[in-house]
Design a protein around this motif. Structure first.
Motif, short mmCIF file in Angstrom:
data_model
loop_
_atom_site.label_atom_id
_atom_site.label_comp_id
_atom_site.label_asym_id
_atom_site.label_seq_id
_atom_site.Cartn_x
_atom_site.Cartn_y
_atom_site.Cartn_z
N ASP A 173 53.31 63.93 27.30
CA ASP A 173 54.53 64.89 27.95
C ASP A 173 54.66 66.35 27.37
O ASP A 173 54.87 67.40 28.02
CB ASP A 173 55.70 64.55 28.42
N VAL A 174 54.87 66.63 26.82
CA VAL A 174 54.90 67.66 26.01
C VAL A 174 53.68 68.21 24.62
O VAL A 174 53.34 67.26 23.43
CB VAL A 174 56.33 67.46 24.81
N LEU A 175 53.11 68.64 24.60
CA LEU A 175 52.49 69.95 23.72
C LEU A 175 52.91 70.76 22.40
O LEU A 175 53.60 71.56 23.12
CB LEU A 175 50.85 70.43 23.86
N VAL A 176 52.95 70.71 21.85
CA VAL A 176 53.61 70.92 20.84
C VAL A 176 52.01 71.67 19.52
O VAL A 176 51.89 71.35 19.21
CB VAL A 176 54.61 70.78 19.52
N LEU A 177 52.75 72.79 19.92
CA LEU A 177 51.39 73.63 19.56
C LEU A 177 51.50 74.93 18.35
O LEU A 177 52.14 75.98 18.78
CB LEU A 177 50.27 74.38 20.94
N ASP A 178 51.56 74.65 16.79
CA ASP A 178 51.81 75.81 16.03
C ASP A 178 51.00 76.52 15.50
O ASP A 178 49.99 75.96 14.86
CB ASP A 178 52.73 75.38 14.99
N GLU A 179 50.09 77.45 16.07
CA GLU A 179 49.26 78.15 15.06
C GLU A 179 48.09 77.73 15.51
O GLU A 179 46.97 77.62 14.88
CB GLU A 179 49.19 78.68 13.66
N PRO A 180 47.47 77.06 16.77
CA PRO A 180 46.92 76.15 17.29
C PRO A 180 45.34 76.42 16.99
O PRO A 180 44.04 75.91 16.80
CB PRO A 180 47.01 75.39 18.41
N THR A 181 45.13 77.98 17.21
CA THR A 181 43.72 78.16 17.84
C THR A 181 42.92 79.17 16.19
O THR A 181 42.15 79.57 16.60
CB THR A 181 43.39 79.58 18.68
N SER A 182 44.00 78.69 15.45
CA SER A 182 43.28 79.44 13.38
C SER A 182 41.82 78.79 13.47
O SER A 182 41.59 76.97 12.91
CB SER A 182 44.09 78.37 13.07
N GLY A 183 41.04 79.94 12.39
CA GLY A 183 39.65 79.25 12.57
C GLY A 183 38.83 79.19 13.52
O GLY A 183 37.55 79.05 13.90
N LEU A 184 39.30 79.51 15.07
CA LEU A 184 38.65 78.63 16.00
C LEU A 184 38.19 80.06 16.14
O LEU A 184 38.36 81.24 16.48
CB LEU A 184 39.31 78.12 17.37
N ASP A 185 35.98 80.69 16.98
CA ASP A 185 36.05 81.41 17.22
C ASP A 185 36.19 81.89 19.28
O ASP A 185 37.44 80.84 18.78
CB ASP A 185 33.93 81.61 17.15
N LEU A 186 35.58 83.50 19.42
CA LEU A 186 36.18 83.21 20.64
C LEU A 186 36.20 82.72 21.50
O LEU A 186 36.73 82.32 22.03
CB LEU A 186 35.51 85.28 20.90
N LEU A 187 34.52 81.92 21.52
CA LEU A 187 34.53 80.38 22.36
C LEU A 187 35.04 79.95 22.92
O LEU A 187 35.63 79.07 23.50
CB LEU A 187 32.72 80.72 22.56
N MET A 188 35.25 78.80 21.33
CA MET A 188 36.83 77.89 20.90
C MET A 188 37.99 78.84 21.88
O MET A 188 38.72 77.47 21.94
CB MET A 188 36.14 77.60 20.13
N GLU A 189 38.46 80.16 21.09
CA GLU A 189 39.48 80.79 22.21
C GLU A 189 39.51 80.29 23.56
O GLU A 189 40.44 79.44 24.13
CB GLU A 189 39.80 81.70 21.45
N GLU A 190 38.53 80.73 23.84
CA GLU A 190 38.52 80.66 26.02
C GLU A 190 38.66 79.04 26.21
O GLU A 190 39.35 78.79 27.15
CB GLU A 190 37.34 80.99 25.82
#
Length: 322
Positions: free
Chosen positions: A151-168
């Motif tokens: 029911d809930v996603l808690v995301l704390d700086e979740p894209t740290s280390g991802l490139d731009l394509l993975m950010e998309e």
């Protein structure tokens, strides 16, 4: 409060002599994506730990999915998934085995969704976790979170280390989760990410919320930048209440008789300022509302140096918390 997935009121937490949370309020409506912003040490991670039942507050109240995060932690963890900013995995296991273990100890994973996410995030499940880069460790936690029935996603700086394509890919997955009715709390230093994804934001400093609301609400309390060219010099703008940073020059690239005007104005006085431009023979107009970066800086204009520490170490809990 009815309709609130997260309802935090007057939350206080002290670590020794450091006051990490000083009366924090945070309300996240059901089914929304809520941005949680503030510099390092502002209290974001401490708040998230309270919501996860990892830290007991000294005062105030916190409710998650109608339950007490401290007392009801076991039951609540089966209804949420968590991704920290620095994921630690079991080094001897493969990425796929890590996902199996997370599914066995936390929320169940949808197998077909998991396979789809492994492909979208370009993650090889046969690689040992000890050989994975920081970005690929993040991918393991993200696949676990987005494939979970929660029911809930808690995301704390979740894209740290991802490139731009993975950010998309990450942003697409957040939108899909929200569309399915999942509530998302997103703590991020990437303001463009928050601006692209979030229905509402809360900005905190020194353990207190300084502003909260939709981006449209927050922009109503800030200034719009206006750039225009007119046939005649603009008169009367300086007399409009709230107009600032006024500059009137010859317009480069336009007819010699054109005049370029630039100023900032509160939204309530925008119509009056535009009337003055119209009276001078308006030719071109660009009105730019403040970006989230500007809203963030505006919230901190009262003097926070953003250097205080919340008294805890960065969270290195893996993927979905069980």
């Amino acid at each position: 409060m009815e309709g609130m997935t997260i309802d935090v009121r007057g939350l206080r937490k002290r670590f020794g002599r450091t006051l990490a949370l000083d009366g924090l309020d945070l309300q996240v409506r059901e089914g929304t994506v809520h941005g949680f912003l503030g510099p390092n040490g502002a209290g974001k991670s401490t708040t998230i730990r309270v919501l996860l039942g990892l830290v007991r507050p000294d005062g105030g109240a916190a409710r998650l999915l109608g339950g007490d995060p401290w007392r009801d932690a076991v039951a609540l963890h089966r209804r949420l998934a968590y991704v920290p900013g620095d994921v630690a995995l079991w080094r001897r296991l493969t990425a796929g085995q890590c996902l199996d273990l997370l599914a066995a100890t936390g929320p169940s994973l949808d197998r077909s969704r998991r396979a789809e996410l492994l492909e979208r995030f370009e993650l090889d499940p046969t690689r040992r976790a000890g050989d994975l880069s920081k970005g690929n460790r993040q991918k393991v936690a993200l696949v676990a979170a987005f494939a979970s029935d929660v029911d809930v996603l808690v995301l704390d700086e979740p894209t740290s280390g991802l490139d731009l394509l993975m950010e998309e890919v990450f942003q697409e997955c957040v939108r899909e989760s929200a569309h399915a009715g999942t509530t998302v709390l997103l703590s991020s230093h990437i303001l463009g990410e928050v601006e692209a994804l979030c229905d509402e934001v809360t900005i905190i400093r020194r353990g207190r919320d300084v502003t909260s609301g939709t981006l449209a609400d927050l922009r109503r309390h800030t200034r719009t930048t206006v750039r225009a060219t007119t046939r005649e010099p603009v008169e009367g703008l300086a007399a409009v209440d709230g107009v600032a940073d006024l500059a009137i020059d010859a317009a480069p690239g336009h007819d010699a008789a054109s005049h370029a005007t630039r100023f900032t104005v509160p939204p309530a006085q925008l119509a009056e300022a535009l009337a003055a431009l119209q009276h001078a023979g308006l030719e071109t107009l660009v009105a730019t509302p403040p970006s989230l970066d500007e809203l963030f800086l505006s919230a901190y204009a009262s003097g926070s140096d953003g250097t205080e520490h919340d008294g805890t170490e960065p969270d290195r809990t893996a993927g979905a918390v069980a």
